[in-house]
Scaffold this motif. Sequence first.
Motif, PDB file in Angstrom:
ATOM      1  N   LYS A  10       0.829  -1.202   0.000  1.00 22.80           N
ATOM      2  CA  LYS A  10       0.000   0.000   0.000  1.00 22.80           C
ATOM      3  C   LYS A  10       0.865   1.253   0.000  1.00 22.80           C
ATOM      4  O   LYS A  10       1.885   1.307   0.680  1.00 22.80           O
ATOM      5  N   ARG A  45       0.272  15.724  11.310  1.00 24.50           N
ATOM      6  CA  ARG A  45      -0.832  14.771  11.219  1.00 24.50           C
ATOM      7  C   ARG A  45      -2.182  15.482  11.148  1.00 24.50           C
ATOM      8  O   ARG A  45      -3.049  15.096  10.380  1.00 24.50           O
ATOM      9  N   PHE A  93       1.366   5.341   0.687  1.00 26.92           N
ATOM     10  CA  PHE A  93       0.907   6.392   1.573  1.00 26.92           C
ATOM     11  C   PHE A  93       1.627   7.679   1.202  1.00 26.92           C
ATOM     12  O   PHE A  93       2.822   7.671   0.912  1.00 26.92           O
ATOM     13  N   VAL A 106      -5.266   7.843   4.128  1.00 25.55           N
ATOM     14  CA  VAL A 106      -4.526   8.031   5.365  1.00 25.55           C
ATOM     15  C   VAL A 106      -3.111   8.444   4.972  1.00 25.55           C
ATOM     16  O   VAL A 106      -2.531   7.883   4.056  1.00 25.55           O
ATOM     17  N   GLU A 164       0.591   8.894   9.584  1.00 23.15           N
ATOM     18  CA  GLU A 164      -0.298   8.179  10.485  1.00 23.15           C
ATOM     19  C   GLU A 164       0.017   6.703  10.580  1.00 23.15           C
ATOM     20  O   GLU A 164      -0.441   6.037  11.493  1.00 23.15           O
ATOM     21  N   VAL A 165       0.768   6.172   9.633  1.00 23.39           N
ATOM     22  CA  VAL A 165       1.022   4.733   9.620  1.00 23.39           C
ATOM     23  C   VAL A 165       2.483   4.376   9.830  1.00 23.39           C
ATOM     24  O   VAL A 165       2.829   3.204   9.801  1.00 23.39           O
ATOM     25  N   GLU A 166       3.340   5.355  10.053  1.00 23.20           N
ATOM     26  CA  GLU A 166       4.764   5.079  10.230  1.00 23.20           C
ATOM     27  C   GLU A 166       4.970   4.078  11.355  1.00 23.20           C
ATOM     28  O   GLU A 166       4.361   4.173  12.410  1.00 23.20           O
ATOM     29  N   ARG A 167       5.801   3.101  11.094  1.00 21.79           N
ATOM     30  CA  ARG A 167       6.134   2.087  12.088  1.00 21.79           C
ATOM     31  C   ARG A 167       7.651   1.940  12.127  1.00 21.79           C
ATOM     32  O   ARG A 167       8.319   2.077  11.124  1.00 21.79           O
TER      33      ARG A 167
END
Length: 177
Positions: free
Chosen positions: A50, A137, A52, A152, A156-159
């Motif tokens: 995906k 954000r 982003f 999104v 918001e999805v950073e890991r």
Amino acid sequence: MSTEANPHQDLVPSPIFRGTHMVRALADYRELQKALDDSMPDQVMTIGDKRFRKKGYWRAISVAFGLTVEPVPGSEERTVVGVLENGTENYLYCVTYRAVTPNGRSATGDGACAGAEKQKGRMEATEHNVRSHAHTRGFNRAVSNLVGFGEVSAEEVERDEHGAEAMATVPTNPDGS
């Protein structure tokens, strides 16, 4: 108001646009996405399969749509939600942004970031890093909520490579609360 002045009055609530118009709007949006993705590849990240979009992408979208995007006055909050492993406060910033189109439509988006999120790699949980990430954000989400068809943002999805372990904090109370 007569129905001559507003032919949709008797149909309320009814969509303002026909299906074909919305399909065209989505196609136009996807075309804009592709153009921005191609011209700013550094503003797109892939996690799994995906894609982003990052901060620069959402800034470009706000310009393309002529949006005014500002923090909602008085919405910024700073709280302490524990202690980091190094003994410093795990502070959390929350802020809400409002994005407004030239015709007055608006949407809000909230952003939050805690110090524990910034304890990874070369990042430091400085007050500035945590606060600015919350603002990024909020801005991104407000723009996405208004024109982004539910996307999104990357922020918001950073890991990190340690997953939830990096998010752990030491409780402030001896009883673990």
